[in-house]
Scaffold this motif. Structure first.
Motif, mmCIF file in Angstrom:
data_model
loop_
_atom_site.group_PDB
_atom_site.id
_atom_site.type_symbol
_atom_site.label_atom_id
_atom_site.label_comp_id
_atom_site.label_asym_id
_atom_site.label_seq_id
_atom_site.Cartn_x
_atom_site.Cartn_y
_atom_site.Cartn_z
ATOM 1 N N ALA A 365 -82.550 -20.959 24.135
ATOM 2 C CA ALA A 365 -81.331 -20.787 24.984
ATOM 3 C C ALA A 365 -80.490 -19.619 24.466
ATOM 4 N N LEU A 366 -80.210 -19.577 23.209
ATOM 5 C CA LEU A 366 -79.531 -18.575 22.613
ATOM 6 C C LEU A 366 -80.129 -17.076 22.832
ATOM 7 N N ASP A 367 -81.469 -16.987 22.900
ATOM 8 C CA ASP A 367 -82.134 -15.667 23.078
ATOM 9 C C ASP A 367 -81.846 -15.281 24.538
ATOM 10 N N ASP A 368 -81.168 -16.042 25.654
ATOM 11 C CA ASP A 368 -80.934 -15.577 26.781
ATOM 12 C C ASP A 368 -79.481 -14.868 26.756
ATOM 13 N N PRO A 369 -79.684 -13.688 27.282
ATOM 14 C CA PRO A 369 -78.148 -12.866 26.967
ATOM 15 C C PRO A 369 -77.137 -13.299 28.010
ATOM 16 N N THR A 370 -77.632 -14.178 28.983
ATOM 17 C CA THR A 370 -76.693 -14.804 30.034
ATOM 18 C C THR A 370 -76.010 -16.007 29.380
ATOM 19 N N PHE A 371 -76.629 -16.469 28.535
ATOM 20 C CA PHE A 371 -76.323 -18.067 27.884
ATOM 21 C C PHE A 371 -75.005 -17.937 27.146
ATOM 22 N N ASP A 372 -74.279 -18.632 27.524
ATOM 23 C CA ASP A 372 -72.899 -18.795 26.544
ATOM 24 C C ASP A 372 -72.757 -20.089 25.941
ATOM 25 N N PRO A 373 -72.982 -20.014 24.486
ATOM 26 C CA PRO A 373 -73.041 -21.501 23.879
ATOM 27 C C PRO A 373 -71.486 -22.015 23.679
ATOM 28 N N GLU A 374 -70.640 -21.340 24.089
ATOM 29 C CA GLU A 374 -69.281 -21.966 24.109
ATOM 30 C C GLU A 374 -68.813 -22.631 25.417
ATOM 31 N N LEU A 422 -83.877 -22.186 30.185
ATOM 32 C CA LEU A 422 -84.745 -23.108 29.413
ATOM 33 C C LEU A 422 -86.270 -23.218 29.991
ATOM 34 N N SER A 423 -87.035 -22.055 30.246
ATOM 35 C CA SER A 423 -88.200 -22.118 31.070
ATOM 36 C C SER A 423 -89.390 -22.397 29.957
ATOM 37 N N LEU A 424 -90.262 -22.860 30.374
ATOM 38 C CA LEU A 424 -91.527 -23.131 29.529
ATOM 39 C C LEU A 424 -92.134 -22.062 28.680
ATOM 40 N N GLU A 425 -91.953 -20.836 29.135
ATOM 41 C CA GLU A 425 -92.609 -19.823 28.238
ATOM 42 C C GLU A 425 -91.328 -19.383 27.199
ATOM 43 N N ARG A 426 -90.259 -19.424 27.462
ATOM 44 C CA ARG A 426 -89.098 -19.138 26.579
ATOM 45 C C ARG A 426 -89.100 -20.040 25.305
ATOM 46 N N MET A 427 -89.444 -21.525 25.876
ATOM 47 C CA MET A 427 -89.376 -22.705 24.701
ATOM 48 C C MET A 427 -90.783 -22.395 24.097
ATOM 49 N N GLU A 428 -91.835 -22.138 24.502
ATOM 50 C CA GLU A 428 -93.221 -21.976 24.028
ATOM 51 C C GLU A 428 -93.129 -20.710 23.008
ATOM 52 N N LEU A 429 -92.237 -19.739 23.400
ATOM 53 C CA LEU A 429 -92.157 -18.662 22.579
ATOM 54 C C LEU A 429 -91.358 -18.974 21.165
ATOM 55 N N PHE A 430 -90.475 -19.494 21.300
ATOM 56 C CA PHE A 430 -89.514 -20.073 20.250
ATOM 57 C C PHE A 430 -90.436 -21.245 19.308
ATOM 58 N N ALA A 431 -91.141 -22.118 20.003
ATOM 59 C CA ALA A 431 -91.850 -22.988 19.220
ATOM 60 C C ALA A 431 -92.782 -22.566 18.226
ATOM 61 N N ARG A 432 -93.550 -21.453 18.981
ATOM 62 C CA ARG A 432 -94.667 -21.074 18.234
ATOM 63 C C ARG A 432 -93.959 -20.140 17.191
ATOM 64 N N ARG A 433 -93.044 -19.405 17.253
ATOM 65 C CA ARG A 433 -92.313 -18.554 16.233
ATOM 66 C C ARG A 433 -91.830 -19.597 14.945
ATOM 67 N N LEU A 434 -91.787 -20.863 15.186
ATOM 68 C CA LEU A 434 -91.267 -21.842 14.387
ATOM 69 C C LEU A 434 -92.415 -22.645 13.887
ATOM 70 N N GLY A 435 -93.582 -22.168 13.989
ATOM 71 C CA GLY A 435 -94.800 -22.815 13.600
ATOM 72 C C GLY A 435 -95.568 -23.970 14.262
ATOM 73 N N LEU A 436 -94.950 -24.292 15.455
ATOM 74 C CA LEU A 436 -95.434 -25.408 16.361
ATOM 75 C C LEU A 436 -96.625 -25.087 17.187
ATOM 76 N N ALA A 533 -77.430 -15.167 13.140
ATOM 77 C CA ALA A 533 -76.226 -15.661 13.840
ATOM 78 C C ALA A 533 -76.620 -16.941 14.532
ATOM 79 N N ASP A 534 -77.985 -16.904 15.206
ATOM 80 C CA ASP A 534 -78.506 -18.147 15.770
ATOM 81 C C ASP A 534 -78.747 -19.207 14.912
ATOM 82 N N ARG A 535 -79.344 -18.838 13.951
ATOM 83 C CA ARG A 535 -79.362 -20.029 12.883
ATOM 84 C C ARG A 535 -78.265 -20.870 12.506
ATOM 85 N N ASP A 536 -77.179 -19.891 12.294
ATOM 86 C CA ASP A 536 -75.654 -20.336 11.884
ATOM 87 C C ASP A 536 -75.402 -21.472 12.859
#
Length: 746
Positions: A365-374, A422-436, A533-536
């Motif tokens: 979600a943080l990778d989406d520029p339109t997403f506001d975490p606050e 949160l699309s399946l493609e976006r979640m898959e991208l970050f899941a694989r970037r983290l070794g899943l 920043a996302d990790r923090d």
């Protein structure tokens, strides 16, 4: 006067005589040539063949390399043993009735069934099937050409077997021999069973594929380190020569000429020693923390290096059992056990990660520029989408990204999935970037890849529905991961975003301590690291899970160290939808109606040194079943002891809701039966019973009334009413359904 002329008949015989002389000369030349061939050209060859009549060369097995933990304590070593060798087609002595004639050694005669049965009567078998295999091995060899050579038919003879065979050896015949050997010994037993693995006799298929590097009866690694590092551990066998008589008996005082003819001995080269990163003390702490858990797994890893310091899967079978024959009934009980003692739950099995997966969804979600975490999303306890109601644990009210992680709010992530953040493609991208979704590379026990779904995958499987994104966002649906993969994922969060390749072998050395191989930390360069920043932001949420009063693991916090982590409760309760009864029969201490419990944590939160992930199969609520295990391991590793011990909830009681933390009851609960080993405990079929389960504790609610704790909390996790809200009545005719792909608890 005598005539000097030869008679006509003599002149007629001269050509014949000359021809005969030529023939005789040629015959002598042929014999002389053959004699030169035998004595000069092929003399060495026939000398060697003659020596075979009194020289016997036997293989000197090499000692297998040892396995040590990080402190140099042995996890796999060797002990002296005796092995029984049999020649299935021995030479026999031909007796004669002539008192003046000497007995002669005749041809080879296969052993009779009576001889084989007489030998079998001296061996202790675990069951009838074991005896049948023993006899069949000898019969199979006597019908083949290799039956003229001794072969190992029984290893690890007991002292009783050794004594019985040795005393009857002369009566049985010269086809028996007992040789000294070595057997594998695992001092830690089932504590490190899946890590060390075990050795067993090579199979016919393995023998055929060995290209002559193995012989029948050789023992090879079957699982774990024993199999992965077989080429380093096995060593190279040597050769020993001895003078024997015509009966193949060793000659006690052989002639000097015979000794001089013996070829030089070849000393065996011992296998190389493997040193692991595993800490046996920490492994023991993890096992003790799992004492009342029939099934589960734990992985502890250093986030900056990827060194695995603890790796536990329960139940397990003591690898020493594989060094002796195992009865057919016992093996059947293990293979049919619902607890699956053959499966390494750290790498071989993959499960729904539940809410531990929400860190992946948050990073996506943080990778989406339109997403506001606050920006806050109001949680009313559920969302309606696609004609279905997707529930949360309870009504959280307005929450932002950090609080959604702290309180494990499903509705927050449901909403992001509905809004296509949160699309399946976006979640898959970050899941694989983290070794899943792929193997970590540890290389033991047939590591599983796990599964990260995409729209193409769901369409191919015929499971694509409108709610797939919602289930995937909270670690359900078709999302699966191994315990080790989740540990690697949280190690990346802990170390600042770098995915490390986990390893458990530190180095390999020769017996004289010469270094052969040294492993070093490796960063996955093919995977893009997480943005700082996302990790923090994720780190802040994980810290709040344990240290914020609203956090799902707040009651499990440690007093002397700050722990960050995430709870997870994956819904897999095996309930029949119609009868509401478990699909699988009951096992003492193992409730199939409960969900899987997860907790992934690292500490100290500001400078992580250790990441621990615990998974309790059908353990119930993650904060209740898995979090205490992780806290014990972290506490032991860091050497921290809380001066003000934090309160602990009774077993089976769900975590209190926000606002009820100070009123969490602390009544004593009956302890669960100790988890015995898989060989003698009650976790496996045919073992001794553990006795009746402990009584269910009663809990005093905030209003003072007594509420019985449900053994199977539903999607609400054993709901407790939030202060200031009215309790909703269940509408008639509506029953709660336990769905395998619906949502998870905190």
């Amino acid at each position: 006067m005598t005539s000097l002329r030869e008679p006509d008949d003599l002149r007629a015989l001269r050509p014949r005589l000359q021809a005969m002389v030529v023939v005789v000369l040629l015959a002598f030349l042929v014999l002389l040539g053959r004699l030169c061939q035998l004595q000069v050209l092929e003399g060495e060859h026939y000398v060697r063949r003659a020596e075979r009549n009194f020289i016997d060369t036997i293989e000197a097995p090499a000692l297998r390399g040892r396995i040590f933990d990080a402190q140099g304590r042995p996890l796999a070593s060797n002990r002296p043993a005796y092995t029984l060798y049999v020649t299935a087609r021995p030479r026999v002595v031909v007796e004669t009735d002539d008192p003046g004639a000497r007995s002669q050694t005749g041809s080879r005669v296969p052993l009779s069934d009576a001889q084989i049965d007489a030998l079998a009567d001296l061996v202790d078998f675990v069951d009838a099937a074991d005896r049948e295999q023993f006899v069949a091995a000898i019969v199979r060899r006597r019908d083949r050409d290799e039956g003229i050579y001794p072969f190992a038919v029984r290893g690890n003879l007991t002292w009783q077997e050794f004594a019985r065979i040795q005393t009857r050896k002369d009566a049985l015949g010269d086809w028996l021999e007992i040789r000294e050997s070595a057997r594998r010994f695992y001092p830690a037993g089932e504590l490190t069973a899946f890590v060390t693995g075990y050795v067993g006799e090579i199979t016919p298929e393995g023998l055929a594929n060995s290209a002559g590097s193995y012989r029948p009866g050789d023992r090879v690694g079957k699982t774990g380190m024993e199999r992965q590092w077989e080429n380093y551990l096995r060593g190279r066998p040597g050769k020993r020569s001895r003078v024997v008589d015509v009966h193949h008996h060793p000659v006690k005082d052989p002639p000097r000429d015979a000794l001089a003819a013996l070829p030089p001995d070849e000393d065996p080269i011992p296998g190389q020693d493997v040193y692991l990163t595993l800490d046996l003390d920490l492994q023991r702490v993890a096992a003790e923390a799992f004492a009342d858990k029939p099934a589960g797994a734990l992985v502890a890893i250093e986030p900056d290096t990827g060194r695995i310091v603890a790796m536990l899967s329960v139940p397990a079978i003591d690898p020493n059992r594989w060094q002796q024959p195992i009865g057919r009934d016992q093996y059947k009980a293990w293979s049919e056990s619902l607890l699956k003692p053959f499966i390494d739950r750290t790498v071989q099995e993959h499960y729904f990660p539940g809410s531990t997966y929400k860190v992946v969804s948050a990073l996506a979600a943080l990778d989406d520029p339109t997403f506001d975490p606050e920006k806050t999303i109001t949680c009313d306890g559920y969302v309606n989408y696609g004609g279905r109601r997707f529930k949360c644990t309870h009504k959280h009210g307005p929450v932002n990204l950090e609080q959604a992680i702290v309180q494990s709010c499903n509705v927050y992530f449901y909403t992001l999935a509905i809004d296509t953040v949160l699309s399946l493609e976006r979640m898959e991208l970050f899941a694989r970037r983290l070794g899943l979704g792929e193997r970590t590379g540890i290389g033991i026990n047939s590591e599983a890849k796990g599964r990260i779904p995409t729209e193409a995958f769901e369409a191919r499987e015929g499971t694509y529905q409108r709610g797939v994104r919602l289930n995937s966002a909270i670690g359900q649906g078709n999302v699966t991961a191994t315990v080790l993969q989740v540990a690697v994922l949280y190690a990346a969060i802990a170390n600042g975003g770098r995915v490390m390749t986990p390893y458990i072998v530190d180095r390999i050395e020769t017996p004289d301590r010469r270094l052969v191989l040294q492993n070093k930390p490796q960063v996955r360069r093919d995977l893009e690291p997480v943005l700082p920043a996302d990790r923090d932001r994720i780190h802040a949420g994980l810290t709040g899970v344990v240290n914020n009063e609203l956090g799902t693991a707040y009651s499990e916090r440690l007093g002397a160290v700050v722990v960050a982590g995430k709870t997870g409760t994956a819904q897999v309760g095996a309930l029949d939808k119609k009868t509401k009864t478990p699909k699988i029969g009951p096992i003492p201490g193992f409730d199939f109606t409960q969900d899987h419990a997860w907790f992934a944590g690292y500490a100290p939160a500001d400078a992580p040194k250790i990441v621990v992930v615990a998974f309790v199969e059908h353990g119930g609520v993650g904060a209740d079943a898995a979090a205490p295990i992780v806290m014990k391991v972290i506490e032991s590793y860091l050497g921290s002891r809380s001066e003000t011990p934090q309160p602990r909830r009774p077993g089976g009681v769900p975590p209190p809701l926000p606002g009820q933390r100070n009123k969490d009851p602390l009544g004593d609960s009956a302890p669960s039966p100790d988890r015995a080993v898989a060989l003698t405990g009650a976790r496996l079929p045919g073992d001794r019973p553990l006795g009746p389960p402990p009584p269910k504790p009663e809990e005093t609610g905030p209003s003072g009334h007594v509420a019985k704790t449900s053994p199977s909390p539903g999607p609400g996790g054993g709901k407790q009413q939030k202060p200031g809200t009215k309790k909703k009545k269940q509408q008639p005719g509506k029953k709660k359904q336990a769905s395998k792909k619906q949502e998870v608890l905190p």
